[in-house]
Design an enzyme around this catalytic site. Structure first.
Site, PDB file in Angstrom:
ATOM      1  N   GLY A   1       0.820  -1.202   0.000  1.00 42.66           N
ATOM      2  CA  GLY A   1       0.000   0.000   0.000  1.00 42.66           C
ATOM      3  C   GLY A   1       0.850   1.246   0.000  1.00 42.66           C
ATOM      4  O   GLY A   1       2.048   1.200   0.277  1.00 42.66           O
ATOM      5  N   SER A   2       0.244   2.358  -0.349  1.00 37.38           N
ATOM      6  CA  SER A   2       0.959   3.630  -0.321  1.00 37.38           C
ATOM      7  C   SER A   2      -0.029   4.744  -0.064  1.00 37.38           C
ATOM      8  O   SER A   2      -1.212   4.634  -0.389  1.00 37.38           O
ATOM      9  CB  SER A   2       1.694   3.878  -1.636  1.00 37.38           C
ATOM     10  OG  SER A   2       0.780   3.905  -2.709  1.00 37.38           O
ATOM     11  N   GLY A   3       0.464   5.808   0.529  1.00 36.31           N
ATOM     12  CA  GLY A   3      -0.411   6.920   0.851  1.00 36.31           C
ATOM     13  C   GLY A   3       0.246   8.244   0.579  1.00 36.31           C
ATOM     14  O   GLY A   3       1.323   8.316  -0.010  1.00 36.31           O
ATOM     15  N   SER A   4      -0.419   9.310   1.007  1.00 34.18           N
ATOM     16  CA  SER A   4       0.104  10.642   0.752  1.00 34.18           C
ATOM     17  C   SER A   4       1.393  10.887   1.523  1.00 34.18           C
ATOM     18  O   SER A   4       2.207  11.703   1.129  1.00 34.18           O
ATOM     19  CB  SER A   4      -0.939  11.689   1.132  1.00 34.18           C
ATOM     20  OG  SER A   4      -1.378  11.493   2.458  1.00 34.18           O
ATOM     21  N   PHE A   5       1.586  10.192   2.616  1.00 33.76           N
ATOM     22  CA  PHE A   5       2.857  10.315   3.332  1.00 33.76           C
ATOM     23  C   PHE A   5       3.224   8.986   3.967  1.00 33.76           C
ATOM     24  O   PHE A   5       3.131   8.778   5.153  1.00 33.76           O
ATOM     25  CB  PHE A   5       2.809  11.433   4.396  1.00 33.76           C
ATOM     26  CG  PHE A   5       1.633  11.383   5.303  1.00 33.76           C
ATOM     27  CD1 PHE A   5       1.704  10.733   6.523  1.00 33.76           C
ATOM     28  CD2 PHE A   5       0.451  11.997   4.951  1.00 33.76           C
ATOM     29  CE1 PHE A   5       0.617  10.698   7.374  1.00 33.76           C
ATOM     30  CE2 PHE A   5      -0.640  11.972   5.810  1.00 33.76           C
ATOM     31  CZ  PHE A   5      -0.560  11.325   7.024  1.00 33.76           C
ATOM     32  N   GLY A   6       3.643   8.063   3.134  1.00 35.61           N
ATOM     33  CA  GLY A   6       4.140   6.795   3.651  1.00 35.61           C
ATOM     34  C   GLY A   6       3.692   5.603   2.846  1.00 35.61           C
ATOM     35  O   GLY A   6       2.605   5.606   2.276  1.00 35.61           O
ATOM     36  N   ASP A   7       4.573   4.620   2.778  1.00 38.09           N
ATOM     37  CA  ASP A   7       4.256   3.363   2.109  1.00 38.09           C
ATOM     38  C   ASP A   7       4.128   2.264   3.153  1.00 38.09           C
ATOM     39  O   ASP A   7       4.793   2.290   4.190  1.00 38.09           O
ATOM     40  CB  ASP A   7       5.357   2.988   1.110  1.00 38.09           C
ATOM     41  CG  ASP A   7       5.422   3.959  -0.056  1.00 38.09           C
ATOM     42  OD1 ASP A   7       4.366   4.506  -0.420  1.00 38.09           O
ATOM     43  OD2 ASP A   7       6.523   4.180  -0.596  1.00 38.09           O
TER      44      ASP A   7
ATOM     45  N   LYS B   1       5.019   0.486   8.233  1.00 39.35           N
ATOM     46  CA  LYS B   1       4.793   1.740   7.518  1.00 39.35           C
ATOM     47  C   LYS B   1       6.083   2.549   7.495  1.00 39.35           C
ATOM     48  O   LYS B   1       6.710   2.755   8.537  1.00 39.35           O
ATOM     49  CB  LYS B   1       3.674   2.536   8.192  1.00 39.35           C
ATOM     50  CG  LYS B   1       3.272   3.766   7.413  1.00 39.35           C
ATOM     51  CD  LYS B   1       1.990   4.342   7.977  1.00 39.35           C
ATOM     52  CE  LYS B   1       1.508   5.495   7.127  1.00 39.35           C
ATOM     53  NZ  LYS B   1       0.263   6.081   7.641  1.00 39.35           N
TER      54      LYS B   1
ATOM     55  N   ASP C   1     -11.655  11.934  10.263  1.00 43.01           N
ATOM     56  CA  ASP C   1     -11.734  11.288   8.945  1.00 43.01           C
ATOM     57  C   ASP C   1     -12.457   9.945   9.068  1.00 43.01           C
ATOM     58  O   ASP C   1     -11.939   8.894   8.677  1.00 43.01           O
ATOM     59  CB  ASP C   1     -10.347  11.104   8.338  1.00 43.01           C
ATOM     60  CG  ASP C   1     -10.402  10.859   6.832  1.00 43.01           C
ATOM     61  OD1 ASP C   1     -11.455  11.156   6.218  1.00 43.01           O
ATOM     62  OD2 ASP C   1      -9.407  10.374   6.256  1.00 43.01           O
TER      63      ASP C   1
END
EC number: 2.7.11.1
Length: 415
Positions: free
Chosen positions: A16-22, A38, A128
């Site tokens: 997975g990956s996100g706006s600040f971190g994989d 993470k 959120d």
């Protein structure tokens, strides 16, 4: 070369990956168990992982809060190692053809209200609340709802004095527009009431399959948020909840009636749905829709296999009349001698061409999914099971993944 974190965790494939971190699948070498790892580059413009890990640590010990196993820096990365969880409610919603039964919605509502209450008791608001940020556990915890992703969480009161943060306006939208409260759209500082209002929209999303303000088009993100806000405010709660038990409208009306610094009556909201649950005659057996879907798939696969065998048996008797009445060993020998024939192309007159059954690959896949999915009732669904039914390449990204699903920090998160 084997990559290790904290000299104890083996880094596996990226999931997975996100706006600040994989997010990576990892292995706790000492305990021989899988974990979620993470990573965030230390050179990132706005480091977030350290802050998030501190909030997680404050939440430790709560029911449905993932366990933090290790936090620190490793080379060029900030690292957080966490308990591995199962699929998100968004993944399971897709798995169930984007519709949950009333029973499943009420089972989830009970736990989700409790998770939000716990976070509030620790002096934070989540900001959120959405299906991607609630994950099911694995194994013995397969029926437990976890809440994840504290990347946008904020302290709303002083831990010692309980002094509430001041009321403010002209704030930018924080969170996910689809589930944001009306006050959030209006630029008002978020508080406890907004987490609960967002949950109300999540529950109606599960009931309806989609919300009236989904799919709106606009030239810019700001214009889209404005259109969502207008549609949300112009849709009466009674219209949104039409066709569903009145408790859902009561819930949303209660949330919208709260003042900025009011403490919500969580017990009242839980009891609202529990009373409905009992009136409907449901049982707290924690059998969710995805469990039932698994059972259905398993039975269908078994029925198809049984039917296939029966067709083969009928076909064998049709082709070999002499076989009827013979013991199975004799019929096997007879069949064996008769089937040694030259291979010739089948013609339209050959019954074999039309009646020889072939296993249906899709059904066989469902059967295998079912065997993995459910080793007793009820249990969790793994992400590999989800992907056998559909493409779940989308990842949520704040936190803990399952084998394919992450629990995560918003990139698909901040819509």
């Amino acid at each position: 070369m084997e990559l290790r974190v904290g000299n104890r965790y083996r880094l596996g494939r990226k999931i997975g990956s996100g706006s600040f971190g994989d997010i990576y699948l990892g292995t706790d070498i000492a305990a021989s168990e899988e974990v979620a790892i993470k990573l965030e580059c230390v050179k990132t413009k706005h480091p977030q992982l350290h802050i998030e890990s501190k909030i997680y640590k404050m939440m430790q010990g709560g029911v449905g809060i993932p366990t933090i196993k290790w936090c620190g820096a490793e080379g060029d990365y900030n690292v957080m190692v966490m308990e591995l969880l199962g699929p998100s409610l968004e993944d399971l919603f897709n798995f169930c053809s984007r519709k949950f039964s009333l029973k499943t919605v009420l089972l989830l509502a009970d736990q989700m209200i409790s998770r939000i209450e716990y976070i509030h008791s620790k002096n934070f608001i989540h900001r959120d609340v959405k299906p991607d940020n609630f994950l099911m556990g694995l194994g013995k915890k397969g029926n437990l709802v976890y809440i994840i992703d504290f990347g946008l969480a904020k302290k709303y009161r002083d831990a010692r004095t309980h002094q509430h943060i001041p009321y403010r306006e002209n704030k930018n939208l924080t969170g996910t527009a689809r589930y944001a409260s009306i006050n959030t759209h209006l630029g008002i500082e978020q508080s406890r009431r907004d987490d609960l209002e967002s949950l109300g929209y999540v529950l109606m999303y599960f009931n309806l399959g989609s919300l009236p303000w989904q799919g709106l088009k606009a030239a810019t993100k700001r214009q889209k948020y404005e259109r969502i806000s207008e549609k949300k405010m112009s849709t009466p709660i009674e219209v949104l909840c039409k066709g569903y038990p009145s408790e859902f409208a009561t819930y949303l009306n209660f949330c919208r009636s709260l003042r900025f610094d009011d403490k919500p009556d969580y017990s009242y909201l839980r009891q609202l749905f529990r009373n409905l649950f009992h009136r409907q005659g449901f049982s707290y057996d924690y059998v969710f829709d995805w469990n039932m879907l698994k059972f259905g798939a398993s039975r269908a696969a078994e029925d198809a296999e049984r039917e296939r065998r029966e067709r083969e048996e009928r076909l064998r008797h049709t082709r070999n009349p002499a076989v009827r009445g013979l013991p199975s060993t004799a019929s096997g020998r007879l069949r064996g001698t008769q089937e040694v024939t030259p291979s010739t192309p089948l013609t339209p007159t050959s019954h074999t061409a039309n009646t020889s059954p072939r296993p249906v690959s899709g059904m066989e896949r469902e059967r295998k999914v079912s065997m993995r999915l459910h080793r007793g009732a009820p249990v969790n669904v793994s992400s590999s099971d989800l992907t056998s039914r559909q493409d779940t390449s989308r990842m949520s990204t704040s936190q803990i993944p399952s084998r394919v699903t992450s629990s995560g920090l918003p990139s698909t998160v901040h819509r």
